[in-house]
Design an enzyme around this catalytic site. Sequence first.
Site, PDB file in Angstrom:
ATOM      1  N   THR A 169     -11.403 -51.290 -18.730  1.00  0.00           N
ATOM      2  CA  THR A 169     -11.674 -51.183 -17.287  1.00  0.00           C
ATOM      3  C   THR A 169     -11.325 -49.817 -16.702  1.00  0.00           C
ATOM      4  O   THR A 169     -11.765 -49.504 -15.592  1.00  0.00           O
ATOM      5  CB  THR A 169     -10.815 -52.209 -16.524  1.00  0.00           C
ATOM      6  OG1 THR A 169      -9.431 -51.933 -16.832  1.00  0.00           O
ATOM      7  CG2 THR A 169     -11.160 -53.638 -16.919  1.00  0.00           C
TER       8      THR A 169
ATOM      9  N   CYS B 270     -10.422 -47.102 -21.244  1.00  0.00           N
ATOM     10  CA  CYS B 270     -10.070 -48.413 -21.815  1.00  0.00           C
ATOM     11  C   CYS B 270     -11.193 -49.378 -21.417  1.00  0.00           C
ATOM     12  O   CYS B 270     -12.309 -48.927 -21.139  1.00  0.00           O
ATOM     13  CB  CYS B 270      -8.670 -48.876 -21.387  1.00  0.00           C
ATOM     14  SG  CYS B 270      -8.443 -49.267 -19.646  1.00  0.00           S
TER      15      CYS B 270
ATOM     16  N   HIS C  27      -3.658 -32.284   2.378  1.00  0.00           N
ATOM     17  CA  HIS C  27      -3.609 -33.107   1.158  1.00  0.00           C
ATOM     18  C   HIS C  27      -2.388 -32.761   0.316  1.00  0.00           C
ATOM     19  O   HIS C  27      -1.814 -33.617  -0.341  1.00  0.00           O
ATOM     20  CB  HIS C  27      -4.895 -32.942   0.347  1.00  0.00           C
ATOM     21  CG  HIS C  27      -6.120 -33.233   1.148  1.00  0.00           C
ATOM     22  ND1 HIS C  27      -6.374 -34.471   1.682  1.00  0.00           N
ATOM     23  CD2 HIS C  27      -7.149 -32.429   1.531  1.00  0.00           C
ATOM     24  CE1 HIS C  27      -7.512 -34.433   2.359  1.00  0.00           C
ATOM     25  NE2 HIS C  27      -8.001 -33.200   2.283  1.00  0.00           N
TER      26      HIS C  27
ATOM     27  N   ASP D 194      -8.148 -46.686 -25.770  1.00  0.00           N
ATOM     28  CA  ASP D 194      -7.794 -47.787 -26.667  1.00  0.00           C
ATOM     29  C   ASP D 194      -9.081 -48.219 -27.384  1.00  0.00           C
ATOM     30  O   ASP D 194     -10.129 -47.550 -27.269  1.00  0.00           O
ATOM     31  CB  ASP D 194      -7.097 -48.932 -25.903  1.00  0.00           C
ATOM     32  CG  ASP D 194      -8.027 -49.683 -24.965  1.00  0.00           C
ATOM     33  OD1 ASP D 194      -9.214 -49.285 -24.814  1.00  0.00           O
ATOM     34  OD2 ASP D 194      -7.582 -50.682 -24.372  1.00  0.00           O
TER      35      ASP D 194
ATOM     36  N   HIS E 134      -8.880 -34.458  -2.753  1.00  0.00           N
ATOM     37  CA  HIS E 134      -7.816 -34.980  -1.874  1.00  0.00           C
ATOM     38  C   HIS E 134      -6.518 -35.289  -2.616  1.00  0.00           C
ATOM     39  O   HIS E 134      -5.437 -35.116  -2.058  1.00  0.00           O
ATOM     40  CB  HIS E 134      -8.286 -36.271  -1.189  1.00  0.00           C
ATOM     41  CG  HIS E 134      -9.325 -36.034  -0.134  1.00  0.00           C
ATOM     42  ND1 HIS E 134      -9.518 -36.881   0.931  1.00  0.00           N
ATOM     43  CD2 HIS E 134     -10.246 -35.041   0.012  1.00  0.00           C
ATOM     44  CE1 HIS E 134     -10.503 -36.430   1.694  1.00  0.00           C
ATOM     45  NE2 HIS E 134     -10.974 -35.314   1.144  1.00  0.00           N
TER      46      HIS E 134
END
Length: 149
Positions: free
Chosen positions: A67, A65, A133, A8, A98
């Site tokens: 965060t 973005c 996993h 963004d 994992h």
Amino acid sequence: MKIAIGSDHAGFSLKKQVLDHLKEKGIEAKDFGTYTNDSCDYPDFALKVAEEVAEKNYDFGILVCGTGIGISIAANKVPGIRAAACSDTFSAHACREHNNANIIAFGERVVGPGLACDIVDTFLASKFQGERHQRRIDKITEIEKKYSK
Ligand code: RB5
């Protein structure tokens, strides 16, 4: 290796730096926007990149973005996507090893360009370890199926 990348407005500048870094390394990357600093909505770009990765048109996705959180939450709504928001290199290799993450996300307001490029390099160099996993990822897929219409 082909990478789909998107951001963004809050991740626009860091995305450009990551794109330059990928170009220097000779890694093919397609930018799915945003293409300006104008305010926009991160789910729009999460969806574009997540669909391309889910359809296997690209090997991995990178989302940026402010965060890394909102854009990864949105990407994870697309079936088959395992997007990991990472601010450190340990998480960047663990999410491949994992969780078989197929998209990495981070925030321009959280990490600097040097760390972001290290996170990308670590993510792309790491391999899924399978075995126990895979069983856990199969359970994630079952949750996805349970709630898909
Ligand atoms: C945009 O201001 C910001 O909310 C967005 O980039 C992101 O950080 C959301 O999770």
